[in-house]
Design a protein around this motif. Structure first.
Motif, PDB file in Angstrom:
ATOM      1  N   ILE A 180     -20.426   3.303 -25.402  1.00 42.73           N
ATOM      2  CA  ILE A 180     -20.925   4.332 -26.305  1.00 42.73           C
ATOM      3  C   ILE A 180     -19.729   5.020 -26.953  1.00 42.73           C
ATOM      4  CG2 ILE A 180     -22.198   6.506 -26.473  1.00 42.73           C
ATOM      5  CD1 ILE A 180     -23.815   5.584 -24.014  1.00 42.73           C
ATOM      6  N   ASP A 181     -19.662   4.984 -28.263  1.00 36.10           N
ATOM      7  CA  ASP A 181     -18.569   5.621 -28.989  1.00 36.10           C
ATOM      8  C   ASP A 181     -18.819   7.122 -29.107  1.00 36.10           C
ATOM      9  OD1 ASP A 181     -17.114   3.302 -29.399  1.00 36.10           O
ATOM     10  OD2 ASP A 181     -18.195   2.810 -31.246  1.00 36.10           O
ATOM     11  N   LEU A 182     -17.761   7.898 -28.881  1.00 37.21           N
ATOM     12  CA  LEU A 182     -17.826   9.347 -28.998  1.00 37.21           C
ATOM     13  C   LEU A 182     -16.630   9.837 -29.813  1.00 37.21           C
ATOM     14  CD1 LEU A 182     -18.614  10.314 -25.276  1.00 37.21           C
ATOM     15  CD2 LEU A 182     -20.258  10.152 -27.157  1.00 37.21           C
TER      16      LEU A 182
ATOM     17  N   ASP B  18     -21.226  13.357 -30.340  1.00 40.21           N
ATOM     18  CA  ASP B  18     -21.783  12.091 -30.793  1.00 40.21           C
ATOM     19  C   ASP B  18     -21.006  11.539 -31.976  1.00 40.21           C
ATOM     20  OD1 ASP B  18     -23.927  11.517 -29.065  1.00 40.21           O
ATOM     21  OD2 ASP B  18     -25.223  12.956 -30.062  1.00 40.21           O
ATOM     22  N   TYR B  19     -20.917  10.214 -32.031  1.00 39.50           N
ATOM     23  CA  TYR B  19     -20.302   9.544 -33.173  1.00 39.50           C
ATOM     24  C   TYR B  19     -21.411   8.941 -34.012  1.00 39.50           C
ATOM     25  CZ  TYR B  19     -17.890   5.886 -35.857  1.00 39.50           C
ATOM     26  OH  TYR B  19     -17.424   5.090 -36.856  1.00 39.50           O
TER      27      TYR B  19
ATOM     28  N   THR C  22     -26.755  11.576 -27.604  1.00 40.00           N
ATOM     29  CA  THR C  22     -27.950  10.826 -28.010  1.00 40.00           C
ATOM     30  C   THR C  22     -28.014   9.437 -27.401  1.00 40.00           C
ATOM     31  OG1 THR C  22     -27.930  12.040 -30.117  1.00 40.00           O
ATOM     32  CG2 THR C  22     -29.277  10.033 -29.991  1.00 40.00           C
ATOM     33  N   ASP C  23     -26.961   8.640 -27.580  1.00 40.86           N
ATOM     34  CA  ASP C  23     -26.991   7.258 -27.089  1.00 40.86           C
ATOM     35  C   ASP C  23     -27.030   7.202 -25.560  1.00 40.86           C
ATOM     36  OD1 ASP C  23     -26.977   6.279 -29.649  1.00 40.86           O
ATOM     37  OD2 ASP C  23     -24.798   5.948 -29.706  1.00 40.86           O
ATOM     38  N   LEU C  24     -26.347   8.122 -24.905  1.00 39.90           N
ATOM     39  CA  LEU C  24     -26.355   8.146 -23.442  1.00 39.90           C
ATOM     40  C   LEU C  24     -27.732   8.541 -22.916  1.00 39.90           C
ATOM     41  CD1 LEU C  24     -24.760   7.820 -20.827  1.00 39.90           C
ATOM     42  CD2 LEU C  24     -24.044  10.217 -21.034  1.00 39.90           C
ATOM     43  N   ASP C  25     -28.353   9.533 -23.528  1.00 40.63           N
ATOM     44  CA  ASP C  25     -29.709   9.919 -23.123  1.00 40.63           C
ATOM     45  C   ASP C  25     -30.695   8.775 -23.340  1.00 40.63           C
ATOM     46  OD1 ASP C  25     -29.271  12.443 -22.126  1.00 40.63           O
ATOM     47  OD2 ASP C  25     -29.556  13.447 -24.043  1.00 40.63           O
ATOM     48  N   ARG C  26     -30.506   8.060 -24.449  1.00 38.26           N
ATOM     49  CA  ARG C  26     -31.397   6.934 -24.736  1.00 38.26           C
ATOM     50  C   ARG C  26     -31.232   5.833 -23.683  1.00 38.26           C
ATOM     51  NH1 ARG C  26     -29.702   5.788 -29.651  1.00 38.26           N
ATOM     52  NH2 ARG C  26     -31.138   7.259 -30.628  1.00 38.26           N
ATOM     53  N   LEU C  27     -29.989   5.615 -23.230  1.00 37.43           N
ATOM     54  CA  LEU C  27     -29.727   4.571 -22.240  1.00 37.43           C
ATOM     55  C   LEU C  27     -30.236   4.964 -20.859  1.00 37.43           C
ATOM     56  CD1 LEU C  27     -28.281   1.876 -21.503  1.00 37.43           C
ATOM     57  CD2 LEU C  27     -26.229   3.254 -21.053  1.00 37.43           C
TER      58      LEU C  27
ATOM     59  N   GLY D  69      -8.517  10.174 -31.712  1.00 36.65           N
ATOM     60  CA  GLY D  69      -9.646  11.025 -32.089  1.00 36.65           C
ATOM     61  C   GLY D  69     -10.988  10.460 -31.691  1.00 36.65           C
ATOM     62  N   MET D  70     -10.975   9.294 -31.070  1.00 32.84           N
ATOM     63  CA  MET D  70     -12.219   8.674 -30.617  1.00 32.84           C
ATOM     64  C   MET D  70     -12.153   8.438 -29.108  1.00 32.84           C
ATOM     65  SD  MET D  70     -14.339   8.201 -33.146  1.00 32.84           S
ATOM     66  CE  MET D  70     -15.449   6.952 -32.453  1.00 32.84           C
ATOM     67  N   GLY D  71     -13.305   8.399 -28.490  1.00 33.56           N
ATOM     68  CA  GLY D  71     -13.417   8.049 -27.084  1.00 33.56           C
ATOM     69  C   GLY D  71     -14.516   7.018 -26.909  1.00 33.56           C
ATOM     70  N   ARG D  72     -14.399   6.255 -25.860  1.00 31.07           N
ATOM     71  CA  ARG D  72     -15.421   5.227 -25.584  1.00 31.07           C
ATOM     72  C   ARG D  72     -15.948   5.474 -24.178  1.00 31.07           C
ATOM     73  NH1 ARG D  72     -12.692   0.107 -26.423  1.00 31.07           N
ATOM     74  NH2 ARG D  72     -13.121   0.478 -28.641  1.00 31.07           N
ATOM     75  N   LEU D  73     -17.236   5.722 -24.061  1.00 36.00           N
ATOM     76  CA  LEU D  73     -17.869   5.898 -22.766  1.00 36.00           C
ATOM     77  C   LEU D  73     -18.376   4.537 -22.307  1.00 36.00           C
ATOM     78  CD1 LEU D  73     -18.567   8.070 -20.676  1.00 36.00           C
ATOM     79  CD2 LEU D  73     -20.792   8.322 -21.776  1.00 36.00           C
ATOM     80  N   VAL D  74     -17.725   4.000 -21.282  1.00 37.25           N
ATOM     81  CA  VAL D  74     -18.056   2.663 -20.771  1.00 37.25           C
ATOM     82  C   VAL D  74     -19.018   2.838 -19.597  1.00 37.25           C
ATOM     83  CG1 VAL D  74     -17.152   0.531 -19.776  1.00 37.25           C
ATOM     84  CG2 VAL D  74     -15.792   1.816 -21.456  1.00 37.25           C
TER      85      VAL D  74
END
Length: 450
Positions: free
Chosen positions: A430-432, A443-444, A191-196, A413-418
């Motif tokens: 973007i947190d994932l 999505d997170y 969601t957040d990546l598509d929005r960006l 358990g978390m990833g961050r898309l920079v």
């Protein structure tokens, strides 16, 4: 009578070679088909190798191929007289019947090349047998590799439709409804990546980079499957992992079956039901995998054009950029070679009007500093990657509890898309969520008030 024996002429068919070159001169579409199946080395006659290479160069430069442009390119390479001058090119171009049987003639060229390689391997193995060495096991290993390299050529690597990889033992489900989110490009499913990004848009070169083991292949597969669900045709080039292993990862992620169970085959009845249901759904997707190793940009371009030229919405995924062969620049500086590859990918994205998601390694610099957060300068082997890319994204994920406890590191358990570069918009983190058992990102959703 002399005891010297005359070596027999190696297997070759010059008529077939001339016919294929003539067909390439007469029909531009045939060039891509031929390049996807054979290389210059498949031709026995050196002059034919030079003509084929010159045609490939013209294709890469988007120059129409005819007897004039081909002669000009060969002259620029200093090879025109070596191939028989313009008269030989005109002779090839006059073979109008070549376009009818060119596929059969390509098969003949491949067969003769295979036989020559077999002879060469046999001669090398014979030399190994006569060599004085204490390492007989090592010699046998070398001999096996030589034979493997030859026999491996018998398998023509090409796209394999995911329906065949998964099996079509289950009924096809109804096609998913068209995407109604208003995204301009192809959805990533995040969601957040598509929005960006407003989706992945045609002509864009998108780089996804990460440290080894962080999950760049997993995220690329997640994005590719999500895009396929929206109706996109996916051409997935895997230069590192075989198609069967990718298929297992897809099944694990989509069926929510632990990847370790798939590797061991230790599946219960519920797992089998989930897998069968998932196969039925995935079989509807236009998702193809080509796991040919060491592709050149010319070969990738030819295969991608053949796969996507008639589709309305397509996506190319490449895993990963540094494993591509530099082709004619194999001996050149790797920095320059990778730059040429990234530039070629950007040109291909624009030519086919499709987004290309290319995975990339990071340099060792990120491992040697306390802060593991990746940055643009970590892109490995070529600054041109950043220059050519429209979007550069990094996956930042802690690989141990100790690393997760450090300041500003993602928790386990978390990833961050920079998103470090976005030519058409802002950059952001973007947190994932990362489900390690299923090799899946998702999505997170932040709790309200955070």
């Amino acid at each position: 009578m002399s005891g010297d024996s005359i070596a027999p002429t190696p297997p070759q068919n010059l008529d077939a070679e001339r016919s294929v070159l003539a067909a390439m001169l007469l029909n531009r579409d045939i060039v891509d088909e031929v390049v996807a199946r054979i290389s210059a080395e498949a031709f026995y006659r050196p002059a034919h190798q030079k003509i084929f290479s010159a045609m490939c160069e013209l294709t890469e430069r988007h120059t129409p191929i005819d007897h004039l442009s081909l002669a000009e390119r060969l002259e620029a390479r200093g090879e025109l007289k070596e191939i028989g001058d313009k008269a030989y090119i005109i002779e090839l171009a006059n073979n109008d019947y070549a376009i009818f049987n060119w596929e059969h003639h390509v098969d003949i060229i491949k067969r003769e090349k295979l036989l020559r390689d077999l002879i060469r391997a046999a001669e090398n193995i014979k030399s190994l047998g006569y060599s004085e060495t204490d390492d007989a096991a090592g010699s046998i290993e070398q001999a096996e590799k030589m034979l493997f390299d030859v026999t491996n050529q018998r398998i023509e690597k090409s796209f394999t439709d995911i329906e065949k990889l998964l099996g079509d033992s289950v009924a096809m489900l109804e096609k998913m409804a068209q995407n109604k989110t208003g995204i301009m490009g192809v959805t990533t499913g995040f969601t957040d990546l598509d929005r960006l990004l407003s989706g992945m848009r045609g002509g864009d070169l998108i780089i996804l980079a990460a440290r080894p083991g962080v999950g760049k292949t997993s995220l690329a597969l997640n994005i590719a499957i999500n895009a396929a669900r929206s109706g996109a045709h996916i051409a997935f080039f895997s230069l590192e992992m075989p198609a069967t292993q990718l298929t297992h990862r897809i099944l694990s992620s989509e069926a929510s079956v632990d990847n370790s169970k798939l590797r061991s085959g230790n599946l219960n009845a519920a797992d089998w039901k989930d897998i069968i249901d998932t196969c039925s759904k995935l079989s509807e997707l236009k998702f193809s995998i080509d796991d040919t190793p060491g592709l050149t940009i010319t070969e990738l371009r030819a295969k991608a054009r053949r796969q996507l030229q008639k589709v309305e919405k397509g996506v190319i995924v490449l895993d990963y950029l540094q494993l591509m062969s530099a082709g004619g620049n194999g001996s050149a500086d790797r920095w320059i070679a990778v730059g040429d590859i990234s530039r070629g990918l950007k040109i291909l994205a624009k030519e086919l009007d499709v987004p290309i998601l290319a995975l990339s390694q990071l340099s060792r610099n990120v491992e040697n500093r306390p802060n593991k957060r990746p940055q643009l300068s970590d892109l490995r082997e070529s600054g041109n990657i950043e220059q050519d890319a429209d979007v550069v994204m990094f996956i930042d994920r802690s690989l141990s509890e100790e690393e997760a406890e450090q300041d500003n590191r993602p928790p386990m358990g978390m990833g961050r898309l920079v998103v470090g570069k976005n030519r058409n918009g802002a950059t952001m983190d973007i947190d994932l969520v990362f489900d390690n058992a299923y090799t899946r990102f998702r999505d997170y959703y932040r709790p309200q008030g955070m």
